[in-house]
Design an enzyme around this catalytic site. Sequence first.
Site, PDB file in Angstrom:
ATOM      1  CG  HIS A 331      17.377 -25.681 -21.589  1.00 52.45           C
ATOM      2  ND1 HIS A 331      18.221 -24.591 -21.736  1.00 52.45           N
ATOM      3  CD2 HIS A 331      18.144 -26.781 -21.808  1.00 52.45           C
ATOM      4  CE1 HIS A 331      19.433 -25.030 -22.041  1.00 52.45           C
ATOM      5  NE2 HIS A 331      19.407 -26.352 -22.093  1.00 52.45           N
ATOM      6  CB  CYS A 708      17.512 -38.557 -11.430  1.00 56.27           C
ATOM      7  SG  CYS A 708      16.678 -39.195 -12.882  1.00 56.27           S
TER       8      CYS A 708
END
Length: 761
Positions: A331, A708
């Site tokens: 993250h 992506c």
Amino acid sequence: ILNLGINDEVVKGIIRKTNNPDFAYDIYKRFIEIFSDVIFGIKREEFWKISVDDKEKTIEKYKELFYERAKKEFPQDPYECLKMAIEGVFNSWNNPRAKEYRKIYQIPEDLGTAVNIQAMVFGNWNERSGTGVLFTRNVKNGENKIYGEFLFQAQGEDLVAGHVTPLPLEVLKDKMPEIYSKLERYVKKLERKLKDVQDVEFTIEDGKLYFLQTRAAKRTPLAAVKIACDMVKEKLLTKEEAIMRISGEDIDYFLHPTFDPNYPLEIITKGKPASPGCAVGEIVLSAEKAIEIAKQNRKVILVRDFTKADDVAGMAKAEGFVTTTGGETSHAAVVARGMGKPCIVGCSEIDIDFENKILKIKDIILKEGDKISINGATGEIIKGEVPLIKSEFPEELKLLLSWAEKIAKMKVRANADTPIDAENAKKMGANGIGLARTEHMFFAKERIKYVQLMILAKDEKERKDILSKLLPFQKNDFKELFRVMNGLPVTIRTLDPPLHEFLPPKEKTEAINELAKELNIDKQVLIRKIEELEEHNPMMGLRGCRLGIIYPEITEMQIRAIFEAACEVKQEGIKVNLEIMVPLVSILEEFLFQKEIVENISKEVFREKGVKLDYKIGTMMETPRACLIAKELAKYADFFSYGTNDLTQFVFGFSRDDSPKFLVPYQQRKIINFEPFKTIDEKGVGSLILDSVLEAKRINKNIKIGICGEHGGDEKSILFARKIGMDYVSCSPYRVPKALLAAAQAEIILKKKKITQITTK
């Protein structure tokens, strides 16, 4: 190994020929030093401790030291010395320094090295002798001007070792003008012939010029870009050749601030570089603290064990991030690259004591508030404040990227969730938005409470009421994205993460108390909901399209917000190129369920607004089963976008946050020779993608295909994407220039190999 061939007999011949005993014994002394060091591991410093005025006696003392350490006489047979020297060079391939060099510059372990044998010329012979190194252009700033350094009566190693301060090359112009003129003429000839800046070593022996070697010169990114563009103007290079001269690392230099190269660094630990750039700030150990300190206009570095979605507000205020765990697709890493901020992950040497607000790094203790500097390109953490230098795009780089854009057939989009991200992406050259993550829009302070209330709603009606309050926020976000992109594609993904990410974990009692108070609800109600949402494996739990099926009202609100925004900006005269992406599809019926919601809501909004527009609906291909049923999905989807982060996790069975614990040892043991979350695994993940792309294109020849995931900014993965015929890649805004360059380079490489795309298995 210089001066090889000299021995007790040869040294006498050199004295007779030159009538210069000092010179003869000097080269013998040098040979014993370097030969003993390279072949027998006897350090040169040991010889330097011997202090005798008589040069001949020095040689005897050197041979005595050699005998003492090597337990044999110093070899006198030149051919024996030559054989040992050849073996020494071959063996040097496996010394620690060579291994580290290969690791840094990604040189294959099995490449091997060569041995070069050259006749000696002597720059230390007399006052008409010397040695020098020159560059045919300035390798610091790219200026088209020869520069270098020179030493009279010296050998090349004196210049390289730095024991003596060299003279600027210009002294040769005054002392030996004919030699200088010849040198200048020949090195430019070498540059024209080899079509690159040359790093040339030369020796002058008794007034005669000899070239020892020439090679392509190492240069700074600033110089690399200027030299490449200048050589195109000079017709030495084609535009394609110039593009192939620049690396992604060169581009990185211009995207982020760097440390002052003249400032001494006190490196205290090192982690895994996850997002490039340099930053300086006070240590803070929580997102809340980052927000609080940043309000006082003080710069902060956020240091955590790991980050999660509700840290984003604090991350936005920090100059950079450091985490003790995680890898390059964690993250923290993904958010950092999106924000264009430096990030270091997996710093396992850091032990955070949150209670006492201190960091322990071996025997070093740092407190919250102490200043550190971080280099996201190297993974280094430095004690104190290092001065920063701001980099900017020079005109030459803009020119080079414009060439790249014309050459590349595959488009480069950006992963962008906010208008600022979108603006940055466009500025960097993005050809649209390949991934807008709607959940990132929920974490702003005025919205998060509605999301939390929606999660806590007792029934569908209450949920719908709360979602209606979120709709204006979402609509406004989408309008801004459409306005910025004005005609370029905007791919919006519906809600993806599990709902528990919007609530505090159950062990965070203080956070739970605060939230219950803020939402004006019973604490036990909140705790029960947190427990209800808890999952053993959230990555494979209630998230993605599954959320939109269990709670269709969430998808309905998001789709309504998207189409209302699109219709309203179209009425303003903005061109809308809309793509809606359904995440985490594994079953055809999941996609069809969500597609039906999109089609129904779009028709409603078109009727209400009196506006109609074209749009595409596709899916994020991030599960192995989606790839295996690509043929079915392609009948109903307008595009596939491969979410390679999750797909890699599913195919390998690796957790991207935990994988550094074993992937680093795996690489050391040669079980795996690359980082699968950085570069696509072509054998496994790549094979699955290729098969699914081919199946999809057989069924639907107009289907658009893209990537992506974070692989969309990796050079090798971009080459793979182009090879299999993808239409675009999408990456973080600050990686767009690198991706543009890589897309052009992929085209040039495939053109050379005469491959346009893979069409059959």
